[in-house]
Structure formats: structure tokens, C-alpha cells
Design a protein around this motif. Structure first.
Motif, short mmCIF file in Angstrom:
data_model
loop_
_atom_site.label_atom_id
_atom_site.label_comp_id
_atom_site.label_asym_id
_atom_site.label_seq_id
_atom_site.Cartn_x
_atom_site.Cartn_y
_atom_site.Cartn_z
N MET A 52 0.82 -1.21 0.00
CA MET A 52 0.00 0.00 0.00
C MET A 52 0.86 1.27 0.00
SD MET A 52 -3.10 -1.24 2.48
CE MET A 52 -4.17 0.13 2.05
N HIS A 53 2.06 1.18 0.56
CA HIS A 53 2.95 2.34 0.56
C HIS A 53 3.63 2.55 -0.79
CE1 HIS A 53 3.29 4.17 4.55
NE2 HIS A 53 3.00 2.99 5.05
N GLU A 54 3.77 1.48 -1.55
CA GLU A 54 4.61 1.52 -2.75
C GLU A 54 4.18 2.58 -3.75
OE1 GLU A 54 6.32 -1.62 -6.13
OE2 GLU A 54 4.81 -2.26 -4.66
N HIS A 55 2.87 2.80 -3.89
CA HIS A 55 2.38 3.72 -4.93
C HIS A 55 1.64 4.91 -4.34
CE1 HIS A 55 3.44 0.84 -8.09
NE2 HIS A 55 2.97 -0.10 -7.29
N ILE A 56 1.85 5.22 -3.08
CA ILE A 56 1.14 6.36 -2.46
C ILE A 56 1.43 7.65 -3.21
CG2 ILE A 56 1.13 7.88 -0.46
CD1 ILE A 56 1.10 5.54 1.34
N GLU A 57 2.68 7.93 -3.47
CA GLU A 57 3.06 9.20 -4.10
C GLU A 57 2.97 9.15 -5.62
OE1 GLU A 57 3.55 11.88 -2.44
OE2 GLU A 57 3.55 10.95 -0.46
N SER A 58 3.40 8.04 -6.21
CA SER A 58 3.52 7.98 -7.67
C SER A 58 2.21 7.64 -8.37
CB SER A 58 4.57 6.94 -8.06
OG SER A 58 4.20 5.66 -7.60
N GLY A 59 1.35 6.86 -7.69
CA GLY A 59 0.12 6.42 -8.34
C GLY A 59 0.42 5.49 -9.51
N PHE A 60 -0.54 5.39 -10.43
CA PHE A 60 -0.41 4.50 -11.58
C PHE A 60 -0.72 5.28 -12.85
CE2 PHE A 60 -1.83 1.99 -7.94
CZ PHE A 60 -0.85 1.00 -7.88
N GLY A 61 -0.05 4.89 -13.93
CA GLY A 61 -0.29 5.57 -15.19
C GLY A 61 -1.55 5.13 -15.90
N SER A 62 -2.10 3.98 -15.50
CA SER A 62 -3.30 3.46 -16.13
C SER A 62 -3.94 2.44 -15.20
CB SER A 62 -2.97 2.79 -17.47
OG SER A 62 -2.16 1.64 -17.25
N LEU A 63 -5.19 2.08 -15.51
CA LEU A 63 -5.86 1.04 -14.74
C LEU A 63 -5.14 -0.30 -14.91
CD1 LEU A 63 -9.65 1.79 -15.43
CD2 LEU A 63 -8.38 2.19 -13.32
N GLU A 64 -4.62 -0.53 -16.13
CA GLU A 64 -3.91 -1.78 -16.39
C GLU A 64 -2.66 -1.89 -15.53
OE1 GLU A 64 -6.69 -0.96 -19.52
OE2 GLU A 64 -5.09 0.28 -18.67
N GLU A 65 -1.97 -0.77 -15.34
CA GLU A 65 -0.77 -0.77 -14.49
C GLU A 65 -1.15 -1.09 -13.04
OE1 GLU A 65 2.60 2.40 -12.89
OE2 GLU A 65 1.62 2.77 -14.83
N ALA A 66 -2.24 -0.51 -12.59
CA ALA A 66 -2.70 -0.80 -11.23
C ALA A 66 -3.11 -2.26 -11.10
CB ALA A 66 -3.87 0.11 -10.87
N ALA A 67 -3.79 -2.79 -12.11
CA ALA A 67 -4.22 -4.18 -12.08
C ALA A 67 -3.03 -5.13 -12.06
CB ALA A 67 -5.11 -4.49 -13.29
N ASP A 68 -1.97 -4.79 -12.78
CA ASP A 68 -0.76 -5.61 -12.77
C ASP A 68 -0.14 -5.63 -11.37
OD1 ASP A 68 -0.93 -6.31 -15.44
OD2 ASP A 68 0.33 -4.65 -16.12
N ALA A 69 -0.13 -4.47 -10.70
CA ALA A 69 0.43 -4.39 -9.35
C ALA A 69 -0.37 -5.25 -8.38
CB ALA A 69 0.47 -2.94 -8.88
N VAL A 70 -1.70 -5.20 -8.51
CA VAL A 70 -2.56 -6.01 -7.64
C VAL A 70 -2.34 -7.50 -7.90
CG1 VAL A 70 -4.94 -6.61 -7.11
CG2 VAL A 70 -4.30 -4.21 -7.39
N ALA A 71 -2.21 -7.87 -9.16
CA ALA A 71 -2.00 -9.27 -9.51
C ALA A 71 -0.67 -9.79 -8.95
CB ALA A 71 -2.04 -9.44 -11.03
N ARG A 72 0.36 -8.96 -9.01
CA ARG A 72 1.65 -9.37 -8.44
C ARG A 72 1.54 -9.57 -6.93
NH1 ARG A 72 3.60 -5.50 -12.15
NH2 ARG A 72 3.70 -3.92 -10.49
N TYR A 73 0.79 -8.69 -6.28
CA TYR A 73 0.65 -8.78 -4.83
C TYR A 73 -0.18 -9.99 -4.41
CZ TYR A 73 -1.24 -7.85 -0.21
OH TYR A 73 -1.64 -7.99 1.10
#
Length: 287
Positions: free
Chosen positions: A145-166
Motif C-alpha cells: 500500500m505504501h509503494e504507490h502512495i506518491e507515484s500512483g499509476f499511469g493506467s488502470l492496467e498498471e494498477a491491475a498488474d500491481a494487484v496481480a503481483r501482490y
């Protein structure tokens, strides 16, 4: 049956506005659905509809600082504040509601029922949460949850990839559910919660001892539902919990991790409904 929720607003502690979705007939026995830290009320869609279909009035709300609920300008995100918000919601019903709480929601329920008012709830379902948690599993959640607090994601797909890895699960093709957990700002996507939620703070039951003491006061029916593959609540924490609350029931869901409702929603919802329907006051199945 495809039920549509009603969007509601409640007043929490310090006047904070809490946004909720409600399924079913308000005259039916109430059930509060309280999500985990960093999630939103949309985590409960499948379970809330299943409860409503069985004759319950299911109310899923966003914690303060999460989803569409108001953020605390003073950064008041200690356990007692979340429990007081839940108490404000519980007291709007004519009869004590049951509560289904995942992680932060479950801790709030234990603190509320054990420290604030033993008669606040008719029953408690704890979803992969106990007063003492496995440190390594909790740290993984915080790191993610801390990893992307400041940077966010460039797209929904990028966020989905991060969730899938986690989660270790394949990325979902339908990203509409994930979209509800993100805020779009200047072309980037950020988690739908106040970053101050994770700010270091003093006060409240940050150590397990106060929550252990509160949980030991709980007298209403309790069920613990654990994901068998969870690294947040291990068998060690389960044994301690069942010794602390001997009348508690326990369900271990195969092939589920910490996000039990998301991993095995059908099995999870069936376990919750079966437990609640054995209470002295049960839902009446709608025709």
C-alpha cells in the motif's frame, strides 16, 4: 435476482460523513459490512446482495478516509475513531445489527463490542482478523500500500498488474471493480484513501494487548473466517483467538488468502449467511 443498492450517508464521530450502499428492505434485520484498510465498500457487493436476497438489510460503508467517505482533516485514524464511527452507524438501527468486518473493519468491531458497548452488535463475523496478527503478513500489506502512495499509476492496467503481483492471482480482464478503488487526478490513478491513514501516530490500540483485552469482553455470537493460505492470520493466531473467545466459531476457507471475500466469495457468503441465520433473530427470505 439483480438488486441495486441505495446510496446513503451517515454521520460518524466528529461529524465525519460516511458513505454507504444499502441492499434490501430497511425493515429487515440489519447487517453492517466493514471493509479492510485501503479497501472500499465495493469489496462487499456480492456478499451484500446475497444477504439481501436472504432477507437481511445489508449496509456496506466506507471507513473514514476511504472511498467516498470524508477524510479527517486532523488525521484522526486511530482504532478508536474507526470504532466510534461504526458505533454511530450501528445506533441508527432500531435493533442491534450484526457486523461483518474484514481486517480493519473486524478490529473496529472487536474494539466497539469489547470496549465501547457490549450490546452494540447482535453478532460479529471476523474476516481474517484476530487481535494479534502475524507481523510478516501485515508488513507485506503495508509495503504494497505504501509503494504507490506518491507515484500512483499511469493506467488502470498498471494498477491491475500491481494487484496481480501482490495477490498472486491472474489479472482480471474486467477492471470496473478496480476503478472504484482508485481516484483519477491529472491523468494518473491513486488509491481511494487518505495517505495520512498510514502516517505514524501515537495512541489507540496499536499493540495487540488492548485489542486482546477488548475482545475478551465480547459475549455475542462470533465467527472467525480465515483464508487457509493467509499469512496475516496463521494457525497460531487462530488458536490464541479461540482460547480468548471460547464460544467463537471458526471456518477455514481453502484456496483463500487474506482477502477471503474476494478470493472465494460464494463459499464466504454461504458461511456468513449460515451463521447469521442461526441467530435468535433471523432474516426473512424475501419473495
Amino acid at each position: 435476482m439483480d438488486l441495486q443498492p441505495e446510496r446513503l450517508e451517515y454521520e460518524g464521530e466528529e461529524g465525519i460523513t460516511l458513505v454507504a450502499d444499502a441492499w434490501g428492505d430497511p425493515a429487515n434485520p440489519p447487517v453492517i459490512l466493514a471493509h479492510g484498510g485501503g479497501q472500499t465498500r465495493h469489496s462487499w457487493g456480492g456478499t451484500a446482495q446475497a444477504l439481501a436476497e436472504r432477507g437481511w438489510y445489508a449496509v456496506a460503508y466506507d471507513h473514514r478516509g476511504h472511498g467516498e467517505s470524508e477524510w479527517s482533516e486532523q488525521g484522526l485514524y486511530e482504532m478508536g475513531h474507526f470504532a466510534l464511527d461504526m458505533a454511530c452507524l450501528a445506533r441508527t438501527f432500531a435493533t442491534p445489527p450484526a457486523v461483518v468486518g474484514a481486517s480493519l473493519g473486524g478490529m473496529s468491531a472487536m474494539w466497539g463490542a469489547g470496549e465501547l458497548d457490549v450490546g452494540m452488535f447482535s453478532a460479529i463475523v471476523l474476516v481474517d482478523v484476530t487481535p494479534r496478527l502475524n507481523h510478516l503478513g501485515v508488513q507485506k500489506i503495508f509495503d504494497f500500500m505504501h509503494e504507490h502512495i506518491e507515484s500512483g499509476f499511469g493506467s488502470l492496467e498498471e494498477a491491475a498488474d500491481a494487484v496481480a503481483r501482490y495477490t498472486g492471482r491472474p489479472r482480471r480482464d474486467d477492471l470496473s471493480g478496480l476503478r472504484k478503488n482508485l481516484r483519477e487526478r491529472e491523468g494518473r490513478y491513486y488509491w481511494h484513501w487518505d495517505p495520512n491513514f498510514f502516517a505514524p501516530r501515537e495512541g489507540g490500540p496499536s499493540a495487540p494487548e488492548p485489542l486482546l483485552a477488548a475482545a475478551s469482553n465480547i459475549t455475542v455470537p462470533v465467527m472467525l473466517i480465515r483464508g487457509r493460505a493467509s499469512d496475516v492470520v496463521t494457525e497460531h493466531e487462530v488458536r490464541e483467538f479461540l482460547e480468548l473467545i471460547p464460544h467463537a466459531e471458526y471456518v477455514d476457507v481453502d484456496k483463500a488468502r487474506h482477502m477471503v471475500a474476494g478470493d472465494r466469495n460464494d463459499i464466504f457468503s454461504a458461511a456468513v449467511i449460515e451463521f447469521l441465520e442461526r441467530l435468535p433473530v433471523v432474516g426473512v427470505v424475501s419473495g
